[in-house]
Scaffold this motif. Structure first.
Motif, PDB file in Angstrom:
ATOM      1  N   TYR A 170      56.335  39.570  71.024  1.00 53.99           N
ATOM      2  CA  TYR A 170      55.120  38.776  70.878  1.00 53.99           C
ATOM      3  C   TYR A 170      55.440  37.349  70.427  1.00 53.99           C
ATOM      4  N   SER A 171      56.409  37.215  69.526  1.00 54.91           N
ATOM      5  CA  SER A 171      56.775  35.889  69.015  1.00 54.91           C
ATOM      6  C   SER A 171      57.320  34.999  70.124  1.00 54.91           C
ATOM      7  N   PHE A 172      58.195  35.544  70.957  1.00 55.25           N
ATOM      8  CA  PHE A 172      58.772  34.726  72.025  1.00 55.25           C
ATOM      9  C   PHE A 172      57.775  34.494  73.161  1.00 55.25           C
ATOM     10  N   GLU A 173      56.913  35.458  73.412  1.00 52.94           N
ATOM     11  CA  GLU A 173      55.932  35.298  74.488  1.00 52.94           C
ATOM     12  C   GLU A 173      54.859  34.265  74.145  1.00 52.94           C
ATOM     13  N   THR A 174      54.570  34.121  72.873  1.00 53.06           N
ATOM     14  CA  THR A 174      53.476  33.232  72.460  1.00 53.06           C
ATOM     15  C   THR A 174      53.966  31.947  71.801  1.00 53.06           C
ATOM     16  N   GLY A 175      55.281  31.719  71.806  1.00 53.23           N
ATOM     17  CA  GLY A 175      55.815  30.484  71.251  1.00 53.23           C
ATOM     18  C   GLY A 175      55.897  30.443  69.743  1.00 53.23           C
ATOM     19  N   ARG A 176      55.804  31.596  69.097  1.00 56.77           N
ATOM     20  CA  ARG A 176      55.902  31.626  67.632  1.00 56.77           C
ATOM     21  C   ARG A 176      57.344  31.482  67.153  1.00 56.77           C
ATOM     22  N   ASP A 177      58.287  31.454  68.081  1.00 58.49           N
ATOM     23  CA  ASP A 177      59.682  31.205  67.699  1.00 58.49           C
ATOM     24  C   ASP A 177      59.929  29.712  67.515  1.00 58.49           C
ATOM     25  N   GLU A 178      58.876  28.920  67.640  1.00 57.71           N
ATOM     26  CA  GLU A 178      58.960  27.482  67.375  1.00 57.71           C
ATOM     27  C   GLU A 178      57.852  27.086  66.407  1.00 57.71           C
ATOM     28  N   TYR A 179      58.079  26.005  65.689  1.00 59.06           N
ATOM     29  CA  TYR A 179      57.048  25.469  64.798  1.00 59.06           C
ATOM     30  C   TYR A 179      57.095  23.949  64.875  1.00 59.06           C
ATOM     31  N   ARG A 180      56.018  23.401  65.383  1.00 62.27           N
ATOM     32  CA  ARG A 180      55.907  21.946  65.546  1.00 62.27           C
ATOM     33  C   ARG A 180      57.100  21.367  66.311  1.00 62.27           C
ATOM     34  N   GLY A 181      57.450  22.067  67.378  1.00 60.72           N
ATOM     35  CA  GLY A 181      58.502  21.588  68.259  1.00 60.72           C
ATOM     36  C   GLY A 181      59.916  21.938  67.842  1.00 60.72           C
ATOM     37  N   GLU A 182      60.088  22.543  66.677  1.00 61.51           N
ATOM     38  CA  GLU A 182      61.416  22.918  66.182  1.00 61.51           C
ATOM     39  C   GLU A 182      61.615  24.434  66.314  1.00 61.51           C
ATOM     40  N   GLU A 183      62.780  24.838  66.854  1.00 62.61           N
ATOM     41  CA  GLU A 183      63.067  26.262  66.995  1.00 62.61           C
ATOM     42  C   GLU A 183      63.280  26.921  65.638  1.00 62.61           C
ATOM     43  N   ARG A 184      62.815  28.140  65.526  1.00 58.69           N
ATOM     44  CA  ARG A 184      63.080  28.976  64.352  1.00 58.69           C
ATOM     45  C   ARG A 184      64.148  29.993  64.734  1.00 58.69           C
ATOM     46  N   ASP A 185      65.131  30.195  63.876  1.00 55.93           N
ATOM     47  CA  ASP A 185      66.101  31.260  64.129  1.00 55.93           C
ATOM     48  C   ASP A 185      65.433  32.604  63.889  1.00 55.93           C
ATOM     49  N   VAL A 186      65.582  33.506  64.848  1.00 48.04           N
ATOM     50  CA  VAL A 186      65.027  34.855  64.761  1.00 48.04           C
ATOM     51  C   VAL A 186      66.190  35.838  64.817  1.00 48.04           C
ATOM     52  N   TRP A 187      66.355  36.620  63.755  1.00 41.66           N
ATOM     53  CA  TRP A 187      67.468  37.554  63.641  1.00 41.66           C
ATOM     54  C   TRP A 187      66.956  38.993  63.729  1.00 41.66           C
ATOM     55  N   LEU A 188      67.782  39.865  64.319  1.00 37.72           N
ATOM     56  CA  LEU A 188      67.520  41.302  64.276  1.00 37.72           C
ATOM     57  C   LEU A 188      68.808  42.020  63.892  1.00 37.72           C
ATOM     58  N   PHE A 189      68.768  42.718  62.755  1.00 35.21           N
ATOM     59  CA  PHE A 189      69.845  43.613  62.331  1.00 35.21           C
ATOM     60  C   PHE A 189      69.352  45.044  62.561  1.00 35.21           C
ATOM     61  N   LEU A 190      70.005  45.748  63.486  1.00 38.59           N
ATOM     62  CA  LEU A 190      69.548  47.082  63.875  1.00 38.59           C
ATOM     63  C   LEU A 190      70.668  48.089  63.669  1.00 38.59           C
ATOM     64  N   GLY A 191      70.403  49.108  62.860  1.00 38.79           N
ATOM     65  CA  GLY A 191      71.421  50.088  62.526  1.00 38.79           C
ATOM     66  C   GLY A 191      71.162  51.457  63.126  1.00 38.79           C
ATOM     67  N   ALA A 192      72.252  52.148  63.489  1.00 45.00           N
ATOM     68  CA  ALA A 192      72.182  53.515  64.008  1.00 45.00           C
ATOM     69  C   ALA A 192      73.573  54.133  63.872  1.00 45.00           C
ATOM     70  N   ALA A 193      73.691  55.396  64.242  1.00 47.79           N
ATOM     71  CA  ALA A 193      74.986  56.062  64.207  1.00 47.79           C
ATOM     72  C   ALA A 193      75.793  55.761  65.469  1.00 47.79           C
ATOM     73  N   TRP A 194      75.158  55.971  66.620  1.00 48.08           N
ATOM     74  CA  TRP A 194      75.834  55.842  67.914  1.00 48.08           C
ATOM     75  C   TRP A 194      75.184  54.725  68.729  1.00 48.08           C
ATOM     76  N   GLU A 195      75.935  54.163  69.663  1.00 48.48           N
ATOM     77  CA  GLU A 195      75.423  53.030  70.435  1.00 48.48           C
ATOM     78  C   GLU A 195      74.158  53.386  71.203  1.00 48.48           C
ATOM     79  N   ASP A 196      74.101  54.575  71.787  1.00 49.51           N
ATOM     80  CA  ASP A 196      72.911  54.941  72.548  1.00 49.51           C
ATOM     81  C   ASP A 196      71.776  55.430  71.652  1.00 49.51           C
ATOM     82  N   ASP A 197      71.976  55.350  70.334  1.00 44.93           N
ATOM     83  CA  ASP A 197      70.879  55.583  69.389  1.00 44.93           C
ATOM     84  C   ASP A 197      70.161  54.284  69.041  1.00 44.93           C
ATOM     85  N   LEU A 198      70.642  53.163  69.600  1.00 51.18           N
ATOM     86  CA  LEU A 198      69.999  51.866  69.366  1.00 51.18           C
ATOM     87  C   LEU A 198      68.851  51.701  70.364  1.00 51.18           C
ATOM     88  N   PRO A 199      67.612  51.826  69.930  1.00 49.11           N
ATOM     89  CA  PRO A 199      66.506  51.650  70.866  1.00 49.11           C
ATOM     90  C   PRO A 199      66.483  50.226  71.421  1.00 49.11           C
TER      91      PRO A 199
END
Length: 313
Positions: A170-199
């Motif tokens: 939703y953030s990237f589709e609606t431009g919420r990854d920017e604020y007043r023309g400046e990009e915001r860094d968006v991070w995702l840390f996702l943990g699991a046991a196995w690689e195919d357990d990462l949705p």
């Protein structure tokens, strides 16, 4: 979204057996005698106990264990990114976070099979195109803040990433990854046991390729026992500390563990660093992770009003 990895596990066991002298306990085909394998492996090295146990659990796991459920509703259905719904099927009801963006015409859930669970095994084994479910909601208060110049960190374990995916898309589709023309860094840390357990692993990799301000850091605790995984293997709340800009911490004092993690080098190459003072954090996953993360980001200096968490289990 997961796959049957029994052949991979058998191959990994054979290689492990050759390296440690218990290959005789592992047949190249047919049924595996896990008691015999465990006894032979731990006789060779007691340190192999947890590895053999993890491989056994994964080998015996029912498949599929991680799936997407996409449905359309009879009437318009509005929700905010981050909310959840209650799903009723075959007389059983459970809550599930919505994984899709509110901009989509259909709605998507991310379901993990819970052994002996009330509903998830039925959804994994029985649900098919054309089936009907009852949807109630939406509910939940894990919602995005109003847009600002602050960067965003999402932290999740397993299917806890479902509301995060909704908010990220939703953030990237609606431009919420920017604020007043400046990009915001968006991070995702996702943990699991196995690689195919990462949705949505592939989807997040693609998003990171398309947007230089999206930084995806998967953390896998058991995958190195099966493949040559060279990414992060720490708990996600620990991995996050490796990407913090130490210059933003001034002379703050930390416990020994946090100090060591802050000094460790990241396993993923990211041309950005996290400034805790200019951050909003969203976390969803097992309670132990959420509690540990809250403690860590508070010590880093993230204001409480910018920390939004939802735990379970």
């Amino acid at each position: 979204m997961d796959r049957d990895r029994q052949k991979e596990i058998r191959t990994a066991l054979l290689e492990l057996g050759k390296d440690h002298g218990f290959a005789h306990a592992i047949p190249t085909s047919g049924k595996l005698d896990w008691e015999r394998i465990f006894e032979a492996a731990t006789k060779a090295s007691r340190g192999l106990a947890s590895q053999i146990g993890a491989l056994h659990d994964r080998f015996e796991r029912a498949h599929p264990a991680l799936l997407r459920v996409v449905f359309e509703t009879d009437h318009p259905f509005d929700f905010a990114a981050g909310q959840y719904v209650s799903i009723r099927y075959d007389g059983r009801t459970r809550p599930y976070s919505v994984a899709s963006s509110p901009t989509r015409d259909d709605t998507e859930l991310c379901i993990r099979r819970v052994p002996e669970g009330r509903l998830s095994p039925r959804l994994c084994d029985e649900l098919s195109v054309g089936n009907q479910i009852t949807v109630r909601g939406p509910n939940g208060h894990l919602l995005l803040e109003n847009p600002s110049k602050r960067d965003i960190v999402f932290v999740a374990t397993g299917t806890g990433v479902a509301p995060m995916k909704s908010m990220i898309d939703y953030s990237f589709e609606t431009g919420r990854d920017e604020y007043r023309g400046e990009e915001r860094d968006v991070w995702l840390f996702l943990g699991a046991a196995w690689e195919d357990d990462l949705p949505y692993h592939d989807a997040f990799l693609e998003l990171a390729s398309d947007h230089k301000n999206f930084h995806y850091v998967p953390c896998l605790s058991r995958e190195p026992w099966l493949t040559a995984w060279n990414g992060e293997t720490d708990y996600i709340q620990d991995a996050l500390l490796k990407y913090v800009d130490e210059r933003a911490l001034a002379d703050a004092a930390f416990g020994r563990h946090m100090a060591e993690m802050l000094e460790n080098r990241p396993a993923v190459t990211v041309d950005a660093r996290i400034d805790p003072g200019q951050l909003e954090v969203y976390a969803c996953g097992i309670n132990a992770m959420v509690y540990s993360l809250e403690t860590a980001v508070q010590r880093l200096g993230v204001p409480d009003r910018h920390v939004h968490c939802e735990g379970y289990g």
